[in-house]
Design a protein around this motif. Structure first.
Motif, PDB file in Angstrom:
ATOM      1  N   PHE A   1     -23.105  39.255  -0.933  1.00 34.29           N
ATOM      2  CA  PHE A   1     -23.950  39.828   0.472  1.00 34.29           C
ATOM      3  C   PHE A   1     -23.760  38.427   1.379  1.00 34.29           C
ATOM      4  N   ASN A   2     -24.297  37.920   1.282  1.00 38.85           N
ATOM      5  CA  ASN A   2     -24.513  36.169   2.136  1.00 38.85           C
ATOM      6  C   ASN A   2     -23.172  35.991   2.704  1.00 38.85           C
ATOM      7  N   THR A   3     -21.702  36.471   2.665  1.00 40.85           N
ATOM      8  CA  THR A   3     -20.623  36.481   3.107  1.00 40.85           C
ATOM      9  C   THR A   3     -20.597  36.939   3.840  1.00 40.85           C
ATOM     10  N   TYR A   4     -21.316  38.540   3.535  1.00 44.66           N
ATOM     11  CA  TYR A   4     -21.148  39.285   4.305  1.00 44.66           C
ATOM     12  C   TYR A   4     -21.670  39.473   5.788  1.00 44.66           C
ATOM     13  N   TRP A   5     -22.627  39.233   5.866  1.00 36.17           N
ATOM     14  CA  TRP A   5     -23.608  39.852   6.838  1.00 36.17           C
ATOM     15  C   TRP A   5     -23.898  38.683   7.996  1.00 36.17           C
ATOM     16  N   GLN A   6     -23.407  37.629   7.023  1.00 36.70           N
ATOM     17  CA  GLN A   6     -22.535  36.168   8.088  1.00 36.70           C
ATOM     18  C   GLN A   6     -22.478  36.838  10.062  1.00 36.70           C
ATOM     19  N   GLN A   7     -21.627  38.119   9.262  1.00 35.65           N
ATOM     20  CA  GLN A   7     -20.618  37.738  10.593  1.00 35.65           C
ATOM     21  C   GLN A   7     -21.922  38.188  11.793  1.00 35.65           C
ATOM     22  N   TYR A   8     -22.865  38.595  11.307  1.00 36.81           N
ATOM     23  CA  TYR A   8     -24.302  39.853  12.263  1.00 36.81           C
ATOM     24  C   TYR A   8     -25.216  38.016  12.842  1.00 36.81           C
ATOM     25  N   LEU A   9     -25.125  37.380  12.209  1.00 35.21           N
ATOM     26  CA  LEU A   9     -25.779  35.730  12.557  1.00 35.21           C
ATOM     27  C   LEU A   9     -24.696  34.842  13.146  1.00 35.21           C
ATOM     28  N   GLN A  10     -23.959  34.788  13.734  1.00 34.48           N
ATOM     29  CA  GLN A  10     -23.294  33.647  14.625  1.00 34.48           C
ATOM     30  C   GLN A  10     -23.806  33.376  15.766  1.00 34.48           C
TER      31      GLN A  10
ATOM     32  N   MET B   1     -26.986  37.073  -8.687  1.00 35.10           N
ATOM     33  CA  MET B   1     -26.128  35.483  -8.017  1.00 35.10           C
ATOM     34  C   MET B   1     -25.553  36.597  -7.073  1.00 35.10           C
ATOM     35  N   LYS B   2     -23.833  36.661  -8.493  1.00 42.41           N
ATOM     36  CA  LYS B   2     -22.841  37.062  -7.932  1.00 42.41           C
ATOM     37  C   LYS B   2     -23.287  37.680  -6.522  1.00 42.41           C
ATOM     38  N   ARG B   3     -23.402  39.253  -6.814  1.00 41.17           N
ATOM     39  CA  ARG B   3     -23.952  39.890  -5.315  1.00 41.17           C
ATOM     40  C   ARG B   3     -24.591  39.369  -4.683  1.00 41.17           C
ATOM     41  N   THR B   4     -25.374  39.003  -4.325  1.00 40.22           N
ATOM     42  CA  THR B   4     -25.879  37.981  -3.589  1.00 40.22           C
ATOM     43  C   THR B   4     -25.294  37.382  -2.852  1.00 40.22           C
ATOM     44  N   ALA B   5     -24.083  36.201  -3.542  1.00 43.59           N
ATOM     45  CA  ALA B   5     -23.386  35.586  -2.623  1.00 43.59           C
ATOM     46  C   ALA B   5     -22.307  36.680  -2.238  1.00 43.59           C
TER      47      ALA B   5
ATOM     48  N   ALA C   1     -32.504  31.229   5.239  1.00 47.19           N
ATOM     49  CA  ALA C   1     -33.482  30.249   4.149  1.00 47.19           C
ATOM     50  C   ALA C   1     -34.124  30.367   2.535  1.00 47.19           C
ATOM     51  N   GLY C   2     -32.061  31.327   2.606  1.00 39.87           N
ATOM     52  CA  GLY C   2     -32.814  31.394   0.900  1.00 39.87           C
ATOM     53  C   GLY C   2     -33.044  32.943   1.006  1.00 39.87           C
ATOM     54  N   GLY C   3     -33.528  33.630  -0.241  1.00 36.94           N
ATOM     55  CA  GLY C   3     -34.065  35.264  -0.278  1.00 36.94           C
ATOM     56  C   GLY C   3     -33.054  35.659  -1.400  1.00 36.94           C
ATOM     57  N   LYS C   4     -33.776  36.318  -2.680  1.00 33.45           N
ATOM     58  CA  LYS C   4     -33.328  37.033  -3.408  1.00 33.45           C
ATOM     59  C   LYS C   4     -32.673  37.906  -3.128  1.00 33.45           C
ATOM     60  N   ARG C   5     -32.429  38.612  -2.304  1.00 33.28           N
ATOM     61  CA  ARG C   5     -31.775  39.942  -1.884  1.00 33.28           C
ATOM     62  C   ARG C   5     -31.540  41.003  -2.050  1.00 33.28           C
ATOM     63  N   ILE C   6     -33.267  40.767  -2.537  1.00 31.50           N
ATOM     64  CA  ILE C   6     -33.024  41.612  -3.910  1.00 31.50           C
ATOM     65  C   ILE C   6     -33.150  43.339  -3.503  1.00 31.50           C
ATOM     66  N   ARG C   7     -33.085  43.793  -2.207  1.00 31.97           N
ATOM     67  CA  ARG C   7     -32.977  44.692  -1.332  1.00 31.97           C
ATOM     68  C   ARG C   7     -31.633  45.065  -1.158  1.00 31.97           C
ATOM     69  N   PRO C   8     -30.599  44.341  -1.066  1.00 32.13           N
ATOM     70  CA  PRO C   8     -29.441  45.028  -0.609  1.00 32.13           C
ATOM     71  C   PRO C   8     -28.692  44.845  -2.409  1.00 32.13           C
ATOM     72  N   PHE C   9     -28.871  44.153  -3.163  1.00 28.97           N
ATOM     73  CA  PHE C   9     -28.746  44.193  -4.643  1.00 28.97           C
ATOM     74  C   PHE C   9     -29.101  45.839  -4.705  1.00 28.97           C
ATOM     75  N   LEU C  10     -30.277  46.186  -4.407  1.00 30.46           N
ATOM     76  CA  LEU C  10     -30.883  47.353  -4.972  1.00 30.46           C
ATOM     77  C   LEU C  10     -29.883  48.661  -4.095  1.00 30.46           C
ATOM     78  N   THR C  11     -29.590  48.051  -3.425  1.00 29.38           N
ATOM     79  CA  THR C  11     -28.302  49.170  -2.395  1.00 29.38           C
ATOM     80  C   THR C  11     -26.742  49.487  -2.695  1.00 29.38           C
ATOM     81  N   THR C  12     -26.358  47.772  -3.582  1.00 26.36           N
ATOM     82  CA  THR C  12     -24.842  48.330  -3.727  1.00 26.36           C
ATOM     83  C   THR C  12     -24.957  48.449  -5.380  1.00 26.36           C
TER      84      THR C  12
END
Lengths: 327, 327
Positions: free
Chosen positions: A14-23, A8-12, A40-51
């Motif tokens: 990450f979501n803040t971070y990558w929005q810069q590419y979705l303006q 949850m913590k890392r998804t939040a 549309a949501g999503g668990k962001r397992i891959r970014p979680f794994l990377t960090t």
């Protein structure tokens, strides 16, 4: 470390971070189509794994965010295009991009997300030599995903597919992205070659377990009526590991049943149920479960070489999460 | 320097070079689909421009080849996807990729060419700072092309489009790639900021002249029967500069004629001819010719700052070639 809490913590974060590419820019339809799936949501397992992989070799997770954003943008681009090819109507409980915005905007918004994924990885703070490796790995990963999707489509037209070919297909379509999510974190975190190789093996095994478990979950439902997806998969002749096992073990009457119904788009509900039952009778559902557990163990073994850390503990928990989750 | 001779020589050199990015692998269908358009010929004007621009600032053309390959791979990827969106059946006198290989393989092979374009530019021998600029410019260019294609599609649904919006659309859909082909060659060749800016202006003006001349050629045919494409463009309400000019200058009866027929998919051959004639009567065809010549002059003016060289002479000849060619 509690996995759910960390996810949850890392998804939040990450979501803040990558929005810069979705303006949103103009034309608005193109950008709204590009934002549809990422928002549309999503668990962001891959970014979680990377960090987490980055931290597991004593790296700073922040440094891995641009690459993680690139991987997630690329993942979303492939989903948008796959949904067009597969004529999928829903994803994450919402209409797919081509259903909502039309096919031209869906193709273009996928292309846009793909372009943005390269913008994201360009922001990684590493030297040129490391950057070149990361970008080449990234390109090889996209190409593997394209090859995997093409194979998956071709498999539907084939009567049978050997298990090895099935494994090759999912190692490309699903495994490659997990593999690079894990390996990339290790590279950016400054892991030594042994650690990076361990994270790479871990990621691939995790991806294979993830995909096979997905197939298993679909078929292990205890509901008395079949879900629409299962029926469609059987009617489309979708080559899951369960189907691959069943097709290669059926003989006599069973084989004729599969010949008649598996891949027959006009098969009745009653006939589809017979195939569904055969998947269990021949032990194919149980076989898939065991193969998923095999890759789970492979993933666990791979990371024994990593130094003990909170991040390593999270990598362990992530494996169990993969095979506990409901769809 | 003889332009035709140089075009042939450099096209041959370029074609040998970029084949390394177009090797056949498995699954064969995916790679055959990806090779279909690149091997269908083409004048390679953009790679030609990149290598000549590089030489015009005293750079080595060989050094510009990887970037030129990236641009041409990217150009081909956008054509494959555009043809799906536009339902085009033929390109370079061959069936389009989606017609020959099916839509899924066409989407995937476009994605593959896009991935390969980044592999190509990764091979450019420049320092990291210059590489970052080249890749960011490359990404911005792809995004502009996606935006331009989306605008072009949206324009077909609109009754009228102001000339400024039309110019913005073609500056993205066609201009951006010529602009970067020229600017990129200047950057890789080590041009100073004034030279690079001149090449950038030259490229954009050349691209605009190229696109408007294309529209002009379509409509200036002296054949007694209309080509199929012209009829379709009128029936689809395609917003070329000629149509944009005509729509904004028609009044009374002429306006009603356009309202009835332009963009009317079931318009008769007779009605379509009336619109075609109106394009000439209102001076719209001549206007487009003059605007193309305006950008031709802009391109010529832009490169006056370059030092005299064979390459500069080729850049001059290329401008005239753009407005002399037959389709």
């Amino acid at each position: 470390m509690d996995l759910q809490n960390e996810l949850m913590k890392r998804t939040a974060m990450f979501n803040t971070y990558w929005q810069q590419y979705l303006q949103i820019k103009k034309p608005a339809t193109l950008y709204e189509a590009a934002r549809h799936l990422p928002f549309a949501g999503g668990k962001r397992i891959r970014p979680f794994l990377t960090t987490v992989a980055c931290e597991s070799v004593s790296g700073d997770a922040q440094k891995a965010l641009p690459f993680a954003a690139g991987l997630e943008l690329m993942h979303n681009f492939t989903l948008v295009h796959d949904d067009i090819m597969d004529h999928s109507m829903l994803r994450r409980n919402l209409p797919t991009v081509h259903v909502k915005f039309g096919e031209p905007a869906a193709i273009l918004s996928g292309d846009l997300l793909f372009a943005k994924s390269f913008e994201a990885i360009l922001g990684t703070s590493v030297d040129f030599s490391m950057f070149k490796q990361l970008q080449q790995d990234f390109i090889d990963c996209v190409i593997a995903i394209c090859e995997g999707q093409q194979l998956d489509i071709e498999f539907e037209q084939r009567k049978t597919v050997p298990e090895q070919e099935y494994l090759d297909m999912i190692s490309k379509k699903t495994g490659a992205l997990f593999e690079l999510s894990s390996k990339g974190g290790g590279l950016i975190g400054g892991g030594n070659p042994q650690e990076v190789a361990a994270l790479q093996t871990y990621g691939m095994a995790l991806g294979l377990a993830f995909q096979i478990w997905d197939d298993y979950l679909d078929m292990s439902s205890t509901a008395t009526t079949l879900g629409k997806d299962i029926g469609n998969d059987i009617r489309n002749g979708k080559k899951t590991l369960i189907a691959v096992h069943c097709l290669s073990h059926a003989t006599g009457k069973e084989k004729r049943l599969l010949d008649d119904i598996f891949g027959n788009r006009s098969a009745s509900e009653h006939d589809v149920t017979k195939v569904y039952d055969l998947f269990r009778e021949l032990g194919s559902v149980e076989y898939a479960q065991q193969r998923a557990l095999h890759y789970v163990n492979q993933a666990k073994d791979a990371i024994t070489v990593l130094k003990p850390s909170d991040a390593k503990e999270l990598l362990h928990q992530l494996i169990d999460y993969i095979i506990q989750r409901e769809k």
